[in-house]
Design a protein around this motif. Structure first.
Motif, short mmCIF file in Angstrom:
data_model
loop_
_atom_site.label_atom_id
_atom_site.label_comp_id
_atom_site.label_asym_id
_atom_site.label_seq_id
_atom_site.Cartn_x
_atom_site.Cartn_y
_atom_site.Cartn_z
N PHE A 1 0.83 -1.21 0.00
CA PHE A 1 0.00 0.00 0.00
C PHE A 1 0.86 1.26 0.00
CE2 PHE A 1 -3.52 -2.56 2.28
CZ PHE A 1 -3.98 -3.01 1.05
N LEU A 2 1.99 1.18 0.68
CA LEU A 2 2.91 2.33 0.73
C LEU A 2 3.80 2.42 -0.50
CD1 LEU A 2 4.05 2.10 4.47
CD2 LEU A 2 2.55 3.83 3.47
N ARG A 3 3.67 1.41 -1.37
CA ARG A 3 4.49 1.35 -2.60
C ARG A 3 5.98 1.37 -2.29
NH1 ARG A 3 1.13 5.33 -6.79
NH2 ARG A 3 -0.86 4.19 -6.62
N GLY A 4 6.32 0.73 -1.18
CA GLY A 4 7.73 0.56 -0.83
C GLY A 4 8.42 1.80 -0.35
N ARG A 5 7.66 2.80 0.14
CA ARG A 5 8.28 4.03 0.64
C ARG A 5 7.65 4.45 1.97
NH1 ARG A 5 11.77 6.39 -2.71
NH2 ARG A 5 11.79 5.73 -4.89
N CYS A 6 8.46 5.09 2.79
CA CYS A 6 7.98 5.57 4.08
C CYS A 6 6.90 6.63 3.87
CB CYS A 6 9.14 6.15 4.89
SG CYS A 6 8.63 6.94 6.44
N ARG A 7 5.81 6.53 4.61
CA ARG A 7 4.70 7.48 4.50
C ARG A 7 5.12 8.89 4.92
NH1 ARG A 7 -0.60 6.39 4.69
NH2 ARG A 7 -0.21 4.28 5.50
N TYR A 8 6.13 8.99 5.80
CA TYR A 8 6.46 10.26 6.43
C TYR A 8 7.63 10.99 5.77
CZ TYR A 8 3.60 7.76 9.76
OH TYR A 8 2.58 7.04 10.33
N CYS A 9 8.61 10.25 5.29
CA CYS A 9 9.77 10.93 4.68
C CYS A 9 9.99 10.51 3.22
CB CYS A 9 11.03 10.67 5.49
SG CYS A 9 11.60 8.94 5.46
N GLY A 10 9.27 9.51 2.76
CA GLY A 10 9.38 9.10 1.36
C GLY A 10 10.59 8.25 1.04
N THR A 11 11.38 7.89 2.06
CA THR A 11 12.55 7.05 1.83
C THR A 11 12.12 5.65 1.39
OG1 THR A 11 13.81 8.26 3.50
CG2 THR A 11 14.63 6.09 2.87
N LYS A 12 12.86 5.07 0.47
CA LYS A 12 12.56 3.73 -0.02
C LYS A 12 12.71 2.70 1.10
CE LYS A 12 13.65 0.56 -3.81
NZ LYS A 12 14.52 0.31 -4.99
N ILE A 13 11.73 1.82 1.23
CA ILE A 13 11.75 0.76 2.24
C ILE A 13 12.28 -0.52 1.59
CG2 ILE A 13 10.37 -0.59 3.85
CD1 ILE A 13 8.33 1.69 3.84
N SER A 14 13.20 -1.17 2.26
CA SER A 14 13.82 -2.38 1.72
C SER A 14 12.78 -3.44 1.37
CB SER A 14 14.82 -2.95 2.73
OG SER A 14 15.29 -4.21 2.32
N ALA A 15 13.01 -4.13 0.25
CA ALA A 15 12.13 -5.23 -0.15
C ALA A 15 12.28 -6.43 0.76
CB ALA A 15 12.43 -5.64 -1.60
N GLN A 16 13.26 -6.37 1.67
CA GLN A 16 13.41 -7.47 2.63
C GLN A 16 12.13 -7.68 3.43
OE1 GLN A 16 16.64 -7.30 5.69
NE2 GLN A 16 14.95 -7.69 7.11
N ALA B 1 22.66 -13.27 5.68
CA ALA B 1 22.66 -12.65 4.35
C ALA B 1 23.01 -11.17 4.43
CB ALA B 1 21.30 -12.85 3.69
N ARG B 2 22.59 -10.51 5.51
CA ARG B 2 22.83 -9.07 5.65
C ARG B 2 24.21 -8.76 6.22
NH1 ARG B 2 18.89 -5.22 5.83
NH2 ARG B 2 20.08 -4.16 7.46
N THR B 3 24.67 -9.58 7.17
CA THR B 3 25.85 -9.21 7.95
C THR B 3 26.95 -10.26 7.98
OG1 THR B 3 24.95 -10.12 10.01
CG2 THR B 3 24.36 -7.86 9.47
N GLN B 4 26.70 -11.45 7.41
CA GLN B 4 27.63 -12.59 7.49
C GLN B 4 27.90 -12.97 8.94
OE1 GLN B 4 31.06 -12.38 4.91
NE2 GLN B 4 29.91 -11.50 3.22
N LEU B 5 26.85 -12.88 9.76
CA LEU B 5 26.90 -13.31 11.15
C LEU B 5 25.81 -14.34 11.39
CD1 LEU B 5 27.24 -9.85 12.95
CD2 LEU B 5 29.07 -11.53 12.63
N LEU B 6 26.13 -15.38 12.14
CA LEU B 6 25.14 -16.36 12.58
C LEU B 6 25.16 -16.34 14.11
CD1 LEU B 6 25.72 -19.32 10.10
CD2 LEU B 6 23.64 -17.99 10.34
N PRO B 7 24.26 -15.58 14.73
CA PRO B 7 24.36 -15.33 16.17
C PRO B 7 24.20 -16.58 17.02
CG PRO B 7 22.80 -13.83 15.10
CD PRO B 7 23.14 -14.87 14.10
N ASP B 8 25.05 -16.67 18.04
CA ASP B 8 24.90 -17.75 19.03
C ASP B 8 23.55 -17.66 19.73
OD1 ASP B 8 27.40 -18.64 18.38
OD2 ASP B 8 28.40 -17.83 20.16
N ASP B 9 23.01 -16.44 19.84
CA ASP B 9 21.73 -16.25 20.51
C ASP B 9 20.59 -16.99 19.81
OD1 ASP B 9 23.00 -14.67 22.32
OD2 ASP B 9 22.20 -12.77 21.59
N LEU B 10 20.79 -17.35 18.55
CA LEU B 10 19.79 -18.13 17.81
C LEU B 10 20.29 -19.55 17.54
CD1 LEU B 10 18.53 -15.48 15.23
CD2 LEU B 10 17.32 -16.33 17.24
#
Length: 289
Positions: A87-102, A145-154
Motif C-alpha cells: 500500500f505504501l508502494r515501498g516508501r515511508c509514509r512520512y519521509c518518502g525514503t525507499k523501504i527495503s524489499a526485505q 545474508a545481511r551481515t555474514q553473522l550467525l548469532p549464538d543467541d539463535l
C-alpha cells in the motif's frame, strides 16, 4: 476445532506466518546492532577504557517499529504484514525514503513456509515443532545474508530445542532418538570444523565462519547424523547455483565472500520436510533399489 478442514488450517498457518514474518524482520534488523553494541561494551571493559556515549540499540520485542531513516514511529496500518509495504508502494509514509524489499520478502516467505509445514504435517505437535524450526532458520538466514553473522543467541537455542524435543517420546515431535540427536549435533559440527581447518592449513585463509559449524550441529540435533551429508551436499549445490547466478549477473564480485548460512538453512529445511522422498528418488534414479 480438530475437525476443521485442512485447507483452513493451512490458511490460518499462512496468516500466522505473515505475522511472525513481521516480527522476524525486527529480529533480523536489530539483533546484529545489539550484538555489536554489546561487543563494544565488553571490549571497553576488557581494555579498561572509559565509558562513552553509546546508546543501546532498540530492543527486539518491546520497542515500537519506526522508519530507519526519519525515525518516525510507524502506525498500525503501516505495519500490516506484506500489504502495508504494498500500500505504501515501498516508501515511508512520512519521509518518502525507499523501504527495503526485505520486509515483504521475509513476511511472504514465512507465510508460505508456514502453510507448507501445516499442509505437510497437518495440525499436529510435529507441525508446531517444524514451525519453530522454520522461523529460527529464516531469522538466521536473514541475519547471515545481511551481515555474514550467525548469532549464538539463535544457533544455540535451535540446537538445545532440537535436543530437548527428542526427550519427549510420548509426543514424538521429532522422529529422532536422543542418541541420534547428540550424534547428529557432534558430526554436524565436526564435519564443517574439519573442512574449515583443512582449508585454512592449505590456503592460509578462512573459508567459512564458526557460525556455520553451529548451524549444521543444530540441524543434526533435529534430524540425526544421517542428514548431515545430504544437507552439506544439497547446500553446496544450492550455493553453487545461486552464487554462480549472482556472479553472472554481476550482483556479487568473485572476491567477495558469500554467506553460506542461508544455503545450509535452506537445505536443512528441505531435507527436514522431504528428505526421505528425495533419498528414495535418488536411489531409484541411481539404480540402487
Amino acid at each position: 476445532m480438530p475437525d476443521m478442514p485442512i485447507a483452513l488450517w493451512v490458511a490460518f498457518a499462512a496468516v500466522f506466518g505473515l505475522l511472525v514474518g513481521s516480527f522476524l524482520n525486527v529480529v533480523i534488523l536489530r539483533t546484529p546492532a545489539r550484538m555489536q553494541w554489546d561487543w563494544r561494551r565488553q571490549a571497553r571493559e576488557v581494555l579498561e577504557l572509559p565509558e562513552v556515549d553509546d546508546p543501546k540499540p532498540p530492543g527486539i520485542a518491546l520497542e515500537s517499529s519506526h522508519c530507519p531513516s526519519c525515525k518516525h514511529k510507524l502506525s498500525a496500518r503501516d505495519n500490516v504484514p506484506l500489504f502495508g509495504w504494498l500500500f505504501l508502494r515501498g516508501r515511508c509514509r512520512y519521509c518518502g525514503t525507499k523501504i527495503s524489499a526485505q520486509y515483504p520478502l521475509v513476511e511472504a516467505l514465512t507465510g508460505l513456509a508456514s502453510a507448507v509445514i501445516v499442509w505437510h504435517f497437518g495440525p499436529t505437535v510435529s507441525a508446531l515443532a517444524a514451525l519453530l524450526f522454520t522461523f529460527m532458520l529464516i531469522a538466521l538466514s536473514g541475519i547471515d545474508a545481511r551481515t555474514q553473522l550467525l548469532p549464538d543467541d539463535l544457533n544455540y537455542p535451535l540446537l538445545w530445542i532440537g535436543l530437548a524435543l527428542t526427550l519427549i517420546p510420548s509426543w514424538q515431535p521429532l522422529p529422532v532418538s536422543p542418541t541420534s540427536a547428540i550424534l547428529g549435533a557432534l558430526i554436524g559440527y565436526l564435519s564443517l570444523w574439519s573442512v574449515y581447518w583443512l582449508f585454512k592449513l592449505l590456503t592460509g585463509k578462512e573459508g567459512m565462519g564458526h557460525g556455520d559449524f553451529k548451524l549444521l550441529a543444530a540441524l543434526g540435533a533435529w534430524m540425526g547424523p544421517a542428514s548431515i551429508l545430504p544437507v552439506v551436499m544439497l547446500s553446496s549445490l544450492i550455493g553453487a547455483i545461486v552464487g554462480g547466478f549472482l556472479i553472472v549477473l554481476r550482483r556479487h564480485g568473485r572476491d567477495i565472500p558469500i554467506p553460506f548460512g542461508p544455503y545450509i538453512a535452506a537445505a536443512g529445511w528441505v531435507w527436514f520436510l522431504v528428505g526421505d522422498q528425495l533419498l528414495a528418488a535418488y536411489m531409484r534414479i541411481s539404480g540402487l533399489t
